[in-house]
Design a protein around this motif. Structure first.
Motif, PDB file in Angstrom:
ATOM      1  N   GLN A 211      -3.122  18.855  -2.747  1.00 26.07           N
ATOM      2  CA  GLN A 211      -1.921  19.412  -3.390  1.00 26.07           C
ATOM      3  C   GLN A 211      -0.671  18.563  -3.181  1.00 26.07           C
ATOM      4  N   ILE A 212      -0.633  17.794  -2.078  1.00 25.72           N
ATOM      5  CA  ILE A 212       0.595  17.056  -1.748  1.00 25.72           C
ATOM      6  C   ILE A 212       0.304  15.567  -1.687  1.00 25.72           C
ATOM      7  N   CYS A 213       1.142  14.795  -2.383  1.00 26.87           N
ATOM      8  CA  CYS A 213       1.032  13.337  -2.265  1.00 26.87           C
ATOM      9  C   CYS A 213       1.774  12.922  -0.995  1.00 26.87           C
ATOM     10  N   LEU A 214       1.045  12.292  -0.079  1.00 32.52           N
ATOM     11  CA  LEU A 214       1.615  11.891   1.207  1.00 32.52           C
ATOM     12  C   LEU A 214       2.082  10.436   1.193  1.00 32.52           C
ATOM     13  N   GLY A 215       1.788   9.730   0.101  1.00 30.06           N
ATOM     14  CA  GLY A 215       2.204   8.339   0.000  1.00 30.06           C
ATOM     15  C   GLY A 215       1.286   7.575  -0.932  1.00 30.06           C
ATOM     16  N   GLY A 216       1.457   6.269  -0.918  1.00 31.96           N
ATOM     17  CA  GLY A 216       0.654   5.434  -1.798  1.00 31.96           C
ATOM     18  C   GLY A 216       0.163   4.209  -1.052  1.00 31.96           C
ATOM     19  N   THR A 217      -0.948   3.651  -1.543  1.00 29.97           N
ATOM     20  CA  THR A 217      -1.507   2.458  -0.919  1.00 29.97           C
ATOM     21  C   THR A 217      -2.318   1.724  -1.970  1.00 29.97           C
ATOM     22  N   GLY A 218      -3.192   0.849  -1.557  1.00 28.09           N
ATOM     23  CA  GLY A 218      -4.035   0.181  -2.536  1.00 28.09           C
ATOM     24  C   GLY A 218      -4.561  -1.140  -2.012  1.00 28.09           C
ATOM     25  N   TYR A 219      -5.602  -1.608  -2.702  1.00 24.67           N
ATOM     26  CA  TYR A 219      -6.128  -2.954  -2.480  1.00 24.67           C
ATOM     27  C   TYR A 219      -5.646  -3.770  -3.676  1.00 24.67           C
TER      28      TYR A 219
ATOM     29  N   LEU B 108     -10.629  -0.438 -15.061  1.00 24.92           N
ATOM     30  CA  LEU B 108     -10.957  -1.782 -15.543  1.00 24.92           C
ATOM     31  C   LEU B 108     -11.155  -2.778 -14.399  1.00 24.92           C
ATOM     32  N   SER B 109     -11.008  -2.281 -13.154  1.00 29.00           N
ATOM     33  CA  SER B 109     -11.106  -3.133 -11.953  1.00 29.00           C
ATOM     34  C   SER B 109     -10.105  -4.290 -11.991  1.00 29.00           C
ATOM     35  N   GLU B 110      -8.920  -4.005 -12.528  1.00 26.11           N
ATOM     36  CA  GLU B 110      -7.871  -5.035 -12.555  1.00 26.11           C
ATOM     37  C   GLU B 110      -6.961  -4.946 -11.337  1.00 26.11           C
ATOM     38  N   GLU B 111      -6.828  -3.731 -10.793  1.00 25.97           N
ATOM     39  CA  GLU B 111      -5.915  -3.487  -9.675  1.00 25.97           C
ATOM     40  C   GLU B 111      -6.299  -2.127  -9.091  1.00 25.97           C
ATOM     41  N   PHE B 112      -6.280  -2.023  -7.750  1.00 26.00           N
ATOM     42  CA  PHE B 112      -6.798  -0.795  -7.144  1.00 26.00           C
ATOM     43  C   PHE B 112      -5.683  -0.077  -6.399  1.00 26.00           C
ATOM     44  N   VAL B 113      -4.816   0.594  -7.155  1.00 25.17           N
ATOM     45  CA  VAL B 113      -3.747   1.388  -6.547  1.00 25.17           C
ATOM     46  C   VAL B 113      -4.325   2.755  -6.205  1.00 25.17           C
ATOM     47  N   LEU B 114      -4.025   3.221  -4.990  1.00 26.77           N
ATOM     48  CA  LEU B 114      -4.584   4.482  -4.485  1.00 26.77           C
ATOM     49  C   LEU B 114      -3.462   5.396  -4.023  1.00 26.77           C
ATOM     50  N   GLY B 115      -3.671   6.686  -4.178  1.00 27.97           N
ATOM     51  CA  GLY B 115      -2.737   7.662  -3.631  1.00 27.97           C
ATOM     52  C   GLY B 115      -3.295   8.220  -2.332  1.00 27.97           C
TER      53      GLY B 115
ATOM     54  N   ALA C 159      -8.337  -8.925  -0.654  1.00 30.22           N
ATOM     55  CA  ALA C 159      -7.257  -8.148  -1.267  1.00 30.22           C
ATOM     56  C   ALA C 159      -6.154  -7.931  -0.248  1.00 30.22           C
ATOM     57  N   GLU C 160      -4.957  -7.654  -0.782  1.00 33.16           N
ATOM     58  CA  GLU C 160      -3.819  -7.328   0.091  1.00 33.16           C
ATOM     59  C   GLU C 160      -3.613  -5.816   0.072  1.00 33.16           C
ATOM     60  N   ILE C 161      -3.493  -5.243   1.241  1.00 35.21           N
ATOM     61  CA  ILE C 161      -3.229  -3.800   1.344  1.00 35.21           C
ATOM     62  C   ILE C 161      -1.719  -3.583   1.353  1.00 35.21           C
ATOM     63  N   GLY C 162      -1.260  -2.655   0.542  1.00 34.56           N
ATOM     64  CA  GLY C 162       0.143  -2.252   0.555  1.00 34.56           C
ATOM     65  C   GLY C 162       0.215  -0.779   0.924  1.00 34.56           C
ATOM     66  N   MET C 163       1.375  -0.300   1.344  1.00 37.78           N
ATOM     67  CA  MET C 163       1.449   1.127   1.720  1.00 37.78           C
ATOM     68  C   MET C 163       2.875   1.646   1.818  1.00 37.78           C
ATOM     69  N   TRP C 164       3.043   2.881   1.423  1.00 33.37           N
ATOM     70  CA  TRP C 164       4.264   3.626   1.751  1.00 33.37           C
ATOM     71  C   TRP C 164       3.840   5.048   2.102  1.00 33.37           C
ATOM     72  N   ILE C 165       4.565   5.612   3.056  1.00 35.60           N
ATOM     73  CA  ILE C 165       4.282   6.985   3.490  1.00 35.60           C
ATOM     74  C   ILE C 165       5.501   7.842   3.139  1.00 35.60           C
ATOM     75  N   ARG C 166       5.244   9.002   2.604  1.00 35.78           N
ATOM     76  CA  ARG C 166       6.308   9.939   2.237  1.00 35.78           C
ATOM     77  C   ARG C 166       7.242  10.164   3.433  1.00 35.78           C
TER      78      ARG C 166
ATOM     79  N   TRP D 275      -2.152  -8.150   4.865  1.00 32.27           N
ATOM     80  CA  TRP D 275      -0.988  -7.252   4.887  1.00 32.27           C
ATOM     81  C   TRP D 275       0.220  -8.149   5.075  1.00 32.27           C
ATOM     82  N   ARG D 276       1.193  -8.062   4.222  1.00 34.85           N
ATOM     83  CA  ARG D 276       2.385  -8.905   4.334  1.00 34.85           C
ATOM     84  C   ARG D 276       3.605  -8.018   4.421  1.00 34.85           C
ATOM     85  N   CYS D 277       4.527  -8.376   5.284  1.00 30.33           N
ATOM     86  CA  CYS D 277       5.747  -7.571   5.334  1.00 30.33           C
ATOM     87  C   CYS D 277       6.961  -8.403   5.706  1.00 30.33           C
ATOM     88  N   ASP D 278       8.085  -7.856   5.329  1.00 26.91           N
ATOM     89  CA  ASP D 278       9.388  -8.390   5.694  1.00 26.91           C
ATOM     90  C   ASP D 278       9.474  -8.365   7.226  1.00 26.91           C
ATOM     91  N   GLY D 279       9.855  -9.484   7.821  1.00 26.39           N
ATOM     92  CA  GLY D 279       9.885  -9.563   9.281  1.00 26.39           C
ATOM     93  C   GLY D 279      10.806  -8.541   9.933  1.00 26.39           C
TER      94      GLY D 279
END
Ligand SMILES: CC(C)(COP(=O)(O)OP(=O)(O)OC[C@H]1O[C@@H](n2cnc3c(N)ncnc32)[C@H](O)[C@@H]1OP(=O)(O)O)[C@@H](O)C(=O)NCCC(=O)NCCS
Length: 196
Positions: free
Chosen positions: A84-92, A70-77, A104-111, A142-146
């Motif tokens: 075969q393996i999810c290495l983390g998540g990200t998104g615009y 629906l182009s409401e939010e662009f979460v990406l794996g 857009a703001e990019i977010g990310m976590w890595i396994r 990109w925003r992060c906790d200092g």
């Protein structure tokens, strides 16, 4: 640009990883990544929990996929090259206004098993390049906790500029006010960072 008129790109295939919209059969892969990474994620990812069930993961990927279409939010794996393996998540994430604002703001976590090995930096560089070349973004943030040194360094290594610090921006569970570091990149002056 209206949300209904925009069909988001589905995937970016790189040698080391694939970045793509989640599919419904990704739930077990997402679960394996998130559940094995709880200790690594809990300090800075408010959604992290000690154990996420398969049903919860399925509900999450269904929501991600639906909102993507629906182009409401662009979460990406982030997936291994064989998918075969999810290495983390990200998104615009549309946290800087509507799609028509082209920012857009990019977010990310890595396994946990793959963190600290350069992957986060490579993924962020790929998202900036893909975002400016193929997506309609003119500004990415990109925003992060200092206190999140890994996150600040990842943004800097990927060539983003520190644009400001929001002092005492939010209050943590212990009542301590935390600074937010704000990084940005503009399509008009984006260049790939030199390899070091
Ligand atoms: C932040 C994160 C996405 C970075 O991805 P990554 O693959 O670990 O990062 P990289 O391996 O590309 O390293 C990037 C820089 O961070 C540094 N770094 C990585 N992990 C670190 C850690 N635990 N402590 C301090 N620095 C760290 C690296 O040393 C490197 O900097 P350097 O070249 O100056 O040494 C990842 O660590 C993560 O998932 N963290 C938990 C979730 C999170 O905080 N997400 C960001 C929210 S804004």
């Amino acid at each position: 640009m209206s949300n209904t008129a925009f069909f988001a790109p589905e995937r970016l295939i790189m040698d080391q990883f694939i970045i793509r919209s989640y599919q419904l059969d990704d739930a077990p892969k997402l679960n394996a990544a998130a559940n094995s990474s709880y200790k690594h994620l809990k300090a800075f990812m408010p959604w992290a929990k000690p154990h996420q069930t398969e049903e919860e993961a399925l509900a999450i990927v269904r929501r991600f996929r639906g909102r993507y279409l629906l182009s409401e939010e662009f979460v990406l794996g982030i997936f291994s090259p064989d998918n075969q393996i999810c290495l983390g998540g990200t998104g615009y994430h549309l946290r800087n206004g509507e799609l028509s604002n082209r920012s857009a703001e990019i977010g990310m976590w890595i396994r946990a098993s793959h963190a600290g090995q350069g992957l986060g930096t490579e993924v962020l560089i790929a998202l900036l390049s893909w975002g400016f070349e193929v997506w309609p973004w003119e500004r990415l943030t990109w925003r992060c906790d200092g206190r999140n040194i890994a996150s600040c360094r990842t943004a800097e290594k990927a060539g983003m500029q520190l644009e400001g610090v929001l002092r005492g921006d939010h209050r943590n569970a212990d009542g301590v006010r935390i600074d937010t570091y704000c990084y940005g990149a503009l399509k008009s002056d984006w260049e790939l960072p030199a390899k070091n």
